[in-house]
Design a protein around this motif. Sequence first.
Motif: not given
Length: 266
Positions: A118-146
């Motif tokens: 993922c790339g950094t647009v701003a400290p609280g705003l990151w960006i990536c290809p949409d095909f990485l969305r599921e991997e982002v979701k896994v990270i949020l769930q594993e860190l309990s930050l969803q």
Amino acid sequence: MSLLRTTIGLYLRQCGGWMPAKSLTDLMEVLDVPVELTRTALTRLKQKGVLTAEVNAGQKGYALTDAAELMFFRGDRRINFPRNMRPDDAWCLISFSLPESQRERRHQLRRHLSWIGCGTVAPGLWICPDFLREEVKVILQELSLQHHAVLFTTQTPEVAGDLRATVNEWWDLEYLAELHKEFAAEYGAVETGSVPSNAETFATYVKCVDRWRVIPYVDPGLPKSCLPDDWPGGRCTVLFQDIRNSHELPSLEFVRSLLPVSLTKE
């Protein structure tokens, strides 16, 4: 130890899901890793929940934990079949906000997002290809930050000025390009086509995968319109795939030749 982790990821599942400790130390010796260092690394992987110690037919050995098997399964696609965005593909924006009291969790999230490209647009705003969305979701769930994040889908971002220059601010493209160039410099002369099933082929392949496997994680596969004209990523990917196509099966045959006969029976 990176080489041991790579060897386990490549072969443990393909060799019945369990391997004697002696076979693992033998394989690592082929990779110029001393036995004692391998034993220490095996203990650490067990402590980290990657391996579980099991006895089979009186022999001490190791199997993957369920969590590690899932991790390696996810990695197979990312490492062996890197995806690249087409010009009209969607992007995913990750917006998150955590209070200062949760600074360490915020740091963890940023580190994990960086690890998957993922790339950094701003400290609280990151960006990536949409095909990485599921991997982002896994990270949020594993860190309990969803519940602290919102995901958005967007088409090509509109920026003031040149999109390539802006993308270079979101990702460190110079660093990513250097990773590709270093890999090509080290493995560009590897013979492909018909290769023998021996220790040299095995060592070349494992070290190649070990060097390569980081690249398709940190490089998200951005579209050509966002990259420099001389981007080395495509050539590097073809190089890795050529080596994998020629070395994968002979290397597996060599590994099986070092296993007890009972494990190699069909």
